[in-house]
Design a protein around this motif. Structure first.
Motif, PDB file in Angstrom:
ATOM      1  N   THR A   2      18.320  -5.279  17.126  1.00 42.93           N
ATOM      2  CA  THR A   2      17.164  -5.101  16.250  1.00 42.93           C
ATOM      3  C   THR A   2      17.077  -6.291  15.299  1.00 42.93           C
ATOM      4  O   THR A   2      18.042  -6.983  15.053  1.00 42.93           O
ATOM      5  N   SER A   3      15.883  -6.499  14.788  1.00 41.46           N
ATOM      6  CA  SER A   3      15.655  -7.631  13.907  1.00 41.46           C
ATOM      7  C   SER A   3      15.331  -7.127  12.503  1.00 41.46           C
ATOM      8  O   SER A   3      14.430  -6.320  12.333  1.00 41.46           O
ATOM      9  N   ASP A   4      16.097  -7.565  11.524  1.00 38.83           N
ATOM     10  CA  ASP A   4      15.807  -7.254  10.128  1.00 38.83           C
ATOM     11  C   ASP A   4      14.968  -8.385   9.560  1.00 38.83           C
ATOM     12  O   ASP A   4      15.343  -9.556   9.619  1.00 38.83           O
ATOM     13  N   LEU A   5      13.843  -8.026   9.026  1.00 40.37           N
ATOM     14  CA  LEU A   5      12.906  -8.992   8.487  1.00 40.37           C
ATOM     15  C   LEU A   5      13.093  -9.071   6.979  1.00 40.37           C
ATOM     16  O   LEU A   5      12.987  -8.075   6.288  1.00 40.37           O
ATOM     17  N   THR A   6      13.418 -10.236   6.496  1.00 44.24           N
ATOM     18  CA  THR A   6      13.539 -10.440   5.061  1.00 44.24           C
ATOM     19  C   THR A   6      12.279 -11.149   4.590  1.00 44.24           C
ATOM     20  O   THR A   6      11.972 -12.250   5.034  1.00 44.24           O
ATOM     21  N   SER A   7      11.536 -10.505   3.714  1.00 43.04           N
ATOM     22  CA  SER A   7      10.308 -11.087   3.192  1.00 43.04           C
ATOM     23  C   SER A   7      10.607 -11.804   1.885  1.00 43.04           C
ATOM     24  O   SER A   7      11.153 -11.216   0.959  1.00 43.04           O
ATOM     25  N   ARG A 143      -1.132 -14.302  -7.914  1.00 41.76           N
ATOM     26  CA  ARG A 143      -0.956 -12.888  -7.560  1.00 41.76           C
ATOM     27  C   ARG A 143       0.098 -12.833  -6.468  1.00 41.76           C
ATOM     28  O   ARG A 143      -0.061 -13.423  -5.400  1.00 41.76           O
ATOM     29  N   LEU A 144       1.170 -12.128  -6.766  1.00 43.81           N
ATOM     30  CA  LEU A 144       2.278 -12.051  -5.824  1.00 43.81           C
ATOM     31  C   LEU A 144       2.036 -10.918  -4.828  1.00 43.81           C
ATOM     32  O   LEU A 144       1.465  -9.897  -5.186  1.00 43.81           O
ATOM     33  N   PRO A 145       2.484 -11.100  -3.575  1.00 47.97           N
ATOM     34  CA  PRO A 145       2.270 -10.077  -2.550  1.00 47.97           C
ATOM     35  C   PRO A 145       3.282  -8.944  -2.651  1.00 47.97           C
ATOM     36  O   PRO A 145       4.005  -8.647  -1.700  1.00 47.97           O
ATOM     37  N   SER A 146       3.347  -8.303  -3.806  1.00 49.46           N
ATOM     38  CA  SER A 146       4.366  -7.277  -4.056  1.00 49.46           C
ATOM     39  C   SER A 146       4.266  -6.113  -3.081  1.00 49.46           C
ATOM     40  O   SER A 146       5.281  -5.600  -2.598  1.00 49.46           O
ATOM     41  N   MET A 149       5.656  -7.140   0.276  1.00 50.22           N
ATOM     42  CA  MET A 149       7.119  -7.255   0.207  1.00 50.22           C
ATOM     43  C   MET A 149       7.758  -5.867   0.241  1.00 50.22           C
ATOM     44  O   MET A 149       8.749  -5.649   0.944  1.00 50.22           O
ATOM     45  N   GLY A 150       7.191  -4.922  -0.504  1.00 49.83           N
ATOM     46  CA  GLY A 150       7.723  -3.564  -0.515  1.00 49.83           C
ATOM     47  C   GLY A 150       7.601  -2.885   0.833  1.00 49.83           C
ATOM     48  O   GLY A 150       8.532  -2.210   1.292  1.00 49.83           O
TER      49      GLY A 150
END
Length: 197
Positions: A2-7, A143-146, A149-150
């Motif tokens: 599986t691939s864990d995606l870190t944003s 404006r951050l893509p909060s 990311m969440g």
């Protein structure tokens, strides 16, 4: 596997794109006001800021780009820092603030010093985290893509819960930021001080 995606937020782009926008609006003397100073995101934002200045042939002033805290200083030291900026032969035309909390302190301090925002000086925000919507008081704000990311963090957590012992490949994804300008705001705020002491 599986691939864990870190944003990850593109903090370099925050500093670079916001500075480019300020330069396009005619600002050549940009002072930075920081909150925390010992985190990677801050050094990446400062690097982006400095690179944008260099790209446009603007001299990088060590005093205006110093990586020192502003937000966490006591009132008298914050006011002294701003006064030193404003008393320069060529004072900054805009204060580029690390986040909304720092921007709120700067707006308050400028009013204590008797300056009008906008008018005598502008404010810009690198991060929309803070006590209020920055845009009505700033020339520009990131404006951050909060939310994104969440969302991605929860997806990663759900995959780990479903398959806790499986091998995990880590992928890093840089999420873009959005630079919002005062032109897109529905309303404007103005800070008016009583007069400089």
């Amino acid at each position: 596997m599986t691939s864990d995606l870190t944003s990850l937020l593109d903090n370099y782009a925050v500093g670079f794109e916001l500075t480019e926008h300020l330069i396009e609006r005619g600002h050549r003397r940009i002072a930075t006001l920081w909150d925390e100073t010992d985190v990677t995101s801050v050094t990446e934002r400062l690097t982006g800021h400095v690179q944008a200045l260099r790209k446009h042939g603007i001299r990088v002033s060590p005093e205006l780009t110093a990586l020192t805290t502003y937000h966490r200083l006591p009132d008298d030291r914050r006011l002294a820092m701003l006064t030193a900026f404003l008393d320069r032969p060529e004072p900054p035309t805009v204060l580029l603030c690390a986040n909304g909390h720092t921007l709120a302190h700067a707006a308050r301090d400028l009013s204590v010093l008797g300056l009008e925002v906008p008018g005598q000086i502008e404010l810009a925000g690198m991060d929309d985290a803070g006590p209020f919507d920055l845009l009505p008081l700033t020339v520009a704000a990131a404006r951050l893509p909060s939310g994104e990311m969440g969302r991605r963090a929860m997806e990663m957590l759900a995959r780990r819960i479903r398959n806790p012992d499986g091998p995990h490949e880590v992928r890093h994804v840089l999420l873009p930021v959005e630079i919002r300008t005062r032109d897109s705001a529905q309303a404007y705020l103005r800070v008016v001080g009583a007069g400089r002491a």
